[in-house]
Design an enzyme around this catalytic site. Sequence first.
Site, PDB file in Angstrom:
ATOM      1  N   HIS A 266       0.804  -1.230   0.000  1.00 47.23           N
ATOM      2  CA  HIS A 266       0.000   0.000   0.000  1.00 47.23           C
ATOM      3  C   HIS A 266       0.830   1.270   0.000  1.00 47.23           C
ATOM      4  O   HIS A 266       0.303   2.345  -0.223  1.00 47.23           O
ATOM      5  CB  HIS A 266      -0.937  -0.017   1.219  1.00 47.23           C
ATOM      6  CG  HIS A 266      -1.568  -1.363   1.428  1.00 47.23           C
ATOM      7  ND1 HIS A 266      -1.016  -2.325   2.243  1.00 47.23           N
ATOM      8  CD2 HIS A 266      -2.659  -1.914   0.862  1.00 47.23           C
ATOM      9  CE1 HIS A 266      -1.762  -3.412   2.200  1.00 47.23           C
ATOM     10  NE2 HIS A 266      -2.764  -3.202   1.360  1.00 47.23           N
TER      11      HIS A 266
ATOM     12  N   GLU B 114      -2.854   3.419   2.189  1.00 44.41           N
ATOM     13  CA  GLU B 114      -2.372   4.026   0.940  1.00 44.41           C
ATOM     14  C   GLU B 114      -2.526   5.548   0.985  1.00 44.41           C
ATOM     15  O   GLU B 114      -1.665   6.295   0.496  1.00 44.41           O
ATOM     16  CB  GLU B 114      -3.126   3.448  -0.269  1.00 44.41           C
ATOM     17  CG  GLU B 114      -2.553   3.970  -1.579  1.00 44.41           C
ATOM     18  CD  GLU B 114      -3.283   3.462  -2.809  1.00 44.41           C
ATOM     19  OE1 GLU B 114      -3.718   2.285  -2.828  1.00 44.41           O
ATOM     20  OE2 GLU B 114      -3.429   4.242  -3.764  1.00 44.41           O
TER      21      GLU B 114
ATOM     22  N   THR C 231      -5.514   4.200  -5.562  1.00 45.76           N
ATOM     23  CA  THR C 231      -5.536   3.303  -6.733  1.00 45.76           C
ATOM     24  C   THR C 231      -6.738   2.360  -6.759  1.00 45.76           C
ATOM     25  O   THR C 231      -7.016   1.757  -7.795  1.00 45.76           O
ATOM     26  CB  THR C 231      -4.267   2.433  -6.764  1.00 45.76           C
ATOM     27  OG1 THR C 231      -4.192   1.706  -5.524  1.00 45.76           O
ATOM     28  CG2 THR C 231      -3.023   3.259  -6.957  1.00 45.76           C
TER      29      THR C 231
ATOM     30  N   CYS D 239      -5.911   1.989 -10.681  1.00 49.24           N
ATOM     31  CA  CYS D 239      -5.036   1.093 -11.454  1.00 49.24           C
ATOM     32  C   CYS D 239      -5.813   0.152 -12.364  1.00 49.24           C
ATOM     33  O   CYS D 239      -7.028  -0.002 -12.240  1.00 49.24           O
ATOM     34  CB  CYS D 239      -4.141   0.304 -10.510  1.00 49.24           C
ATOM     35  SG  CYS D 239      -5.016  -1.036  -9.717  1.00 49.24           S
TER      36      CYS D 239
ATOM     37  N   ASN E 208     -10.229  -2.354  -2.292  1.00 50.77           N
ATOM     38  CA  ASN E 208     -10.643  -2.754  -3.641  1.00 50.77           C
ATOM     39  C   ASN E 208     -11.722  -3.828  -3.594  1.00 50.77           C
ATOM     40  O   ASN E 208     -12.621  -3.847  -4.435  1.00 50.77           O
ATOM     41  CB  ASN E 208      -9.422  -3.166  -4.475  1.00 50.77           C
ATOM     42  CG  ASN E 208      -8.956  -4.567  -4.187  1.00 50.77           C
ATOM     43  OD1 ASN E 208      -9.438  -5.523  -4.768  1.00 50.77           O
ATOM     44  ND2 ASN E 208      -8.020  -4.711  -3.244  1.00 50.77           N
TER      45      ASN E 208
HETATM   46  O1  0CH Z   1      -7.546  -2.581  -1.625  1.00 50.45           O
HETATM   47  P1  0CH Z   1      -6.598  -2.177  -0.583  1.00 50.45           P
HETATM   48  O2  0CH Z   1      -5.822  -0.948  -0.947  1.00 50.45           O
HETATM   49  O3  0CH Z   1      -7.226  -2.022   0.784  1.00 50.45           O
HETATM   50  O4  0CH Z   1      -5.470  -3.279  -0.420  1.00 50.45           O
HETATM   51  P2  0CH Z   1      -5.443  -4.849  -0.563  1.00 50.45           P
HETATM   52  O5  0CH Z   1      -6.758  -5.452  -0.291  1.00 50.45           O
HETATM   53  O6  0CH Z   1      -4.302  -5.314   0.241  1.00 50.45           O
HETATM   54  O7  0CH Z   1      -5.148  -5.095  -2.110  1.00 50.45           O
HETATM   55  C1  0CH Z   1      -3.922  -4.831  -2.680  1.00 50.45           C
HETATM   56  C2  0CH Z   1      -3.774  -3.423  -3.132  1.00 50.45           C
HETATM   57  C3  0CH Z   1      -2.541  -2.810  -2.543  1.00 50.45           C
HETATM   58  C4  0CH Z   1      -2.253  -1.398  -2.911  1.00 50.45           C
HETATM   59  O8  0CH Z   1      -2.913  -0.891  -3.995  1.00 50.45           O
HETATM   60 FE1  SF4 Z   2      -2.828  -2.009  -5.815  1.00 51.26          FE
HETATM   61 FE2  SF4 Z   2      -3.414  -1.936  -8.391  1.00 51.26          FE
HETATM   62 FE3  SF4 Z   2      -0.901  -2.268  -7.591  1.00 51.26          FE
HETATM   63 FE4  SF4 Z   2      -2.671  -4.196  -7.302  1.00 51.26          FE
HETATM   64  S1  SF4 Z   2      -1.904  -3.366  -9.252  1.00 51.26           S
HETATM   65  S2  SF4 Z   2      -1.227  -3.545  -5.770  1.00 51.26           S
HETATM   66  S3  SF4 Z   2      -4.522  -3.077  -6.793  1.00 51.26           S
HETATM   67  S4  SF4 Z   2      -2.149  -0.461  -7.300  1.00 51.26           S
END
Ligand code: 0CH
Ligand code: SF4
Length: 334
Positions: free
Chosen positions: A86, A138, A177, A207, A237
Amino acid sequence: MPALTNKPPLTIRLCQPRGFCAGVDRAIQIVVLALKKYGAPVYVRHEIVHNRYVVEGLQDLGAVFIEELSEIPPEHRSSPVVFSAHGVPKSVPADAEARNLFYLDATCPLVSKVHKQALRHQRRGRHVVLIGHAGHPEVIGTMGQLPEGAVTLIETEDDVARFAPADPQALGFVTQTTLSVEDTAGIIEALQQRFPAMEAPAAESICYATTNRQDAVKEAAVGTDLFLIVGAPNSSNSRRLVEVAERAGARLSLLVQRAADIPWSEIGTIRALGLSAGASAPEIIVNEIIEAFKDRFDVTLDLAVTATETEDFPVMRVLRDVELTAADMAFVNG
Ligand code: 0CH
Ligand code: SF4
């Protein structure tokens, strides 16, 4: 032909793409490779990605999860510490250096790109508007790229109405993102109406993985009785995918971490189930859920393909000489 089963029929619309993105894959690889190269313990600041299954799997291999660098005991100061996917505020690597720690930054390159865009706005004399969710790591990381007061966080269209910048002619925005594509477009439109001179980032901040997973859910959700998203409650996400499914027409949409979370008694009669997974959710849990439905229904799998992803982010040079076995790869790939 007489029916061979007395289970009720169920079509599972399985979204593709779903699950691990290139940034998650890279971050998990970094922890696994660091453990292989340097041995346990490897400290990880914050959950490497927001998923208990992944975190517990890495703990079993010798990773130790902490929230702050001060938690690393003095006798383990030579062990590496990994920063999560993040991203972190600038103060974190600075603190690591001050403590003489060896750190590996697993921030997704697409999050780093947003950091660079925010810095670019600032270099050009703009106050930075960050669209995102307060308190999310993030957002803390992106805000922490710039000095205090240089960034304003906007969470909603109401925040846009309340925003009173010192110089409305000198603004630039970036976003988290992992936001809802639709909600963010509304917020950007409201900002542009109030502040027509506001500059956009050179590249889209939401993203590819977030966008693709939302598109797939949107398409698969129409006419479903239930939509399940595999993901954790602290996964931004994944939570956005639940909202997208509901808005796109799923009768009910739920976030589940494991098959054990499926509320069978609430589900009632269903004929069409939508299924996807957030970017931090391993495929093994998607399979576990499909199996749980197969125990109760006569399942037909229907793949809802909306995009093909080829993104692959290499790990940092210092870890490239470590070889991963097939078993390591299976873990890394979820
Ligand atoms: O969706 P978030 O940012 O809470 O993070 P996650 O569930 O660990 O998914 C990976 C995205 C990491 C950074 O974009
Ligand atoms: Fe986060 Fe997108 Fe990177 Fe995956 S590709 S870690 S969702 S910014």
